[in-house]
Design an enzyme around this catalytic site. Structure first.
Site, PDB file in Angstrom:
ATOM      1  N   HIS A 126       3.608   3.578  -7.586  1.00  0.00           N
ATOM      2  CA  HIS A 126       4.433   5.044  -7.844  1.00  0.00           C
ATOM      3  C   HIS A 126       5.789   4.692  -8.298  1.00  0.00           C
ATOM      4  O   HIS A 126       6.342   3.312  -7.944  1.00  0.00           O
ATOM      5  CB  HIS A 126       4.596   5.459  -6.282  1.00  0.00           C
ATOM      6  CG  HIS A 126       3.647   5.919  -5.677  1.00  0.00           C
ATOM      7  ND1 HIS A 126       3.201   7.333  -5.565  1.00  0.00           N
ATOM      8  CD2 HIS A 126       2.415   5.320  -4.988  1.00  0.00           C
ATOM      9  CE1 HIS A 126       2.108   7.539  -4.855  1.00  0.00           C
ATOM     10  NE2 HIS A 126       1.748   6.389  -4.550  1.00  0.00           N
TER      11      HIS A 126
ATOM     12  N   HIS B 255      -2.535   2.333  -7.664  1.00  0.00           N
ATOM     13  CA  HIS B 255      -1.680   2.828  -8.434  1.00  0.00           C
ATOM     14  C   HIS B 255      -0.263   2.420  -7.789  1.00  0.00           C
ATOM     15  O   HIS B 255      -0.068   2.159  -6.761  1.00  0.00           O
ATOM     16  CB  HIS B 255      -1.812   4.619  -8.446  1.00  0.00           C
ATOM     17  CG  HIS B 255      -2.036   4.909  -6.831  1.00  0.00           C
ATOM     18  ND1 HIS B 255      -3.064   4.800  -6.124  1.00  0.00           N
ATOM     19  CD2 HIS B 255      -1.106   5.618  -6.011  1.00  0.00           C
ATOM     20  CE1 HIS B 255      -3.074   5.289  -5.044  1.00  0.00           C
ATOM     21  NE2 HIS B 255      -2.027   5.702  -4.987  1.00  0.00           N
TER      22      HIS B 255
HETATM   23  P1  AMP Z   1      -1.225   7.162  -2.207  1.00  0.00           P
HETATM   24  O1  AMP Z   1      -0.895   7.807  -0.920  1.00  0.00           O
HETATM   25  O2  AMP Z   1      -0.430   5.831  -2.375  1.00  0.00           O
HETATM   26  O3  AMP Z   1      -2.676   6.771  -2.303  1.00  0.00           O
HETATM   27  O4  AMP Z   1      -0.769   8.134  -3.405  1.00  0.00           O
HETATM   28  C1  AMP Z   1      -1.767   8.961  -3.919  1.00  0.00           C
HETATM   29  C2  AMP Z   1      -0.958   9.868  -4.915  1.00  0.00           C
HETATM   30  O5  AMP Z   1      -1.730  10.486  -5.691  1.00  0.00           O
HETATM   31  C3  AMP Z   1      -0.285  11.089  -4.342  1.00  0.00           C
HETATM   32  O6  AMP Z   1       1.237  10.849  -4.291  1.00  0.00           O
HETATM   33  C4  AMP Z   1      -0.862  12.340  -4.769  1.00  0.00           C
HETATM   34  O7  AMP Z   1       0.222  13.384  -5.006  1.00  0.00           O
HETATM   35  C5  AMP Z   1      -1.420  11.850  -5.959  1.00  0.00           C
HETATM   36  N1  AMP Z   1      -2.656  12.512  -6.476  1.00  0.00           N
HETATM   37  C6  AMP Z   1      -3.646  12.778  -6.164  1.00  0.00           C
HETATM   38  N2  AMP Z   1      -4.421  13.474  -6.786  1.00  0.00           N
HETATM   39  C7  AMP Z   1      -3.775  13.462  -8.038  1.00  0.00           C
HETATM   40  C8  AMP Z   1      -4.033  14.047  -9.364  1.00  0.00           C
HETATM   41  N3  AMP Z   1      -5.279  14.542  -9.669  1.00  0.00           N
HETATM   42  N4  AMP Z   1      -2.996  14.035 -10.426  1.00  0.00           N
HETATM   43  C9  AMP Z   1      -1.902  13.318 -10.194  1.00  0.00           C
HETATM   44  N5  AMP Z   1      -1.687  12.789  -9.056  1.00  0.00           N
HETATM   45  C10 AMP Z   1      -2.583  13.034  -7.799  1.00  0.00           C
END
Ligand code: AMP
Ligand code: ZN
Length: 140
Positions: free
Chosen positions: A101, A99
């Site tokens: 950001h 993903h």
């Molecule tokens: P990372 O630390 O780069 O893997 O980021 C994962 C991101 O996914 C975090 O910012 C979480 O807040 C976000 N996240 C986790 N679960 C969900 C969800 N169900 N819907 C939207 N965002 C999510």
């Protein structure tokens, strides 16, 4: 992938706040945003991280990135925007479906602190040449 939370978001089996989708990508609000408009862009195909991303998935993902960035900017007029991608637990990855950001930046108190402790003095030109050669030797 059956136990992947972002695959479930893409297929609609768990809810998300959708921003955009096309044949290849899906963008939605981060559920725990750092700033107003914090959005995630994912490939629909399950890809763990950048290291495992096929070229066509990368092409399609980044093709959608300016559209997302510009929509956030038009909506909220931030002063800037960071796009961040964490690969591996050590780098802060917590969801193992790639993903990107999009974090719009508003002011010094918006909660995102990026500090670069550069080590330019350690990396002389000779060292840089050696490091570059080591990387070039591993391109394929
Ligand atoms: P990372 O630390 O780069 O893997 O980021 C994962 C991101 O996914 C975090 O910012 C979480 O807040 C976000 N996240 C986790 N679960 C969900 C969800 N169900 N819907 C939207 N965002 C999510
Ligand atoms: Zn997945």
């Amino acid at each position: 992938m059956s136990d992947c939370i972002f695959c479930k978001i893409v297929d609609g089996s768990i809810p998300s706040t959708k921003i955009y989708e096309d044949e290849n990508v899906y963008a939605f609000m981060d559920v725990a945003p750092l700033t107003k408009g914090h959005t995630l862009l994912v490939p629909k195909q399950h890809v763990k991280d950048l290291f495992e991303m096929p070229e066509d998935v990368a092409r399609n993902l980044y093709a959608a990135a300016p559209k997302i960035a510009n929509a956030i900017r038009s909506a909220f007029n931030p002063q800037g925007m960071n796009t961040v991608n964490n690969n591996g637990s050590f780098a802060g990855q917590t969801v193992f479906h790639y993903h990107l950001h999009f974090i719009p930046r508003y002011d010094e108190t918006d909660g995102l602190k990026i500090k670069w402790d550069t080590k330019q003095s350690e990396f002389t030109n000779d060292v840089l040449q050696t490091v570059a050669e080591q990387i070039r030797a591993n391109l394929n």
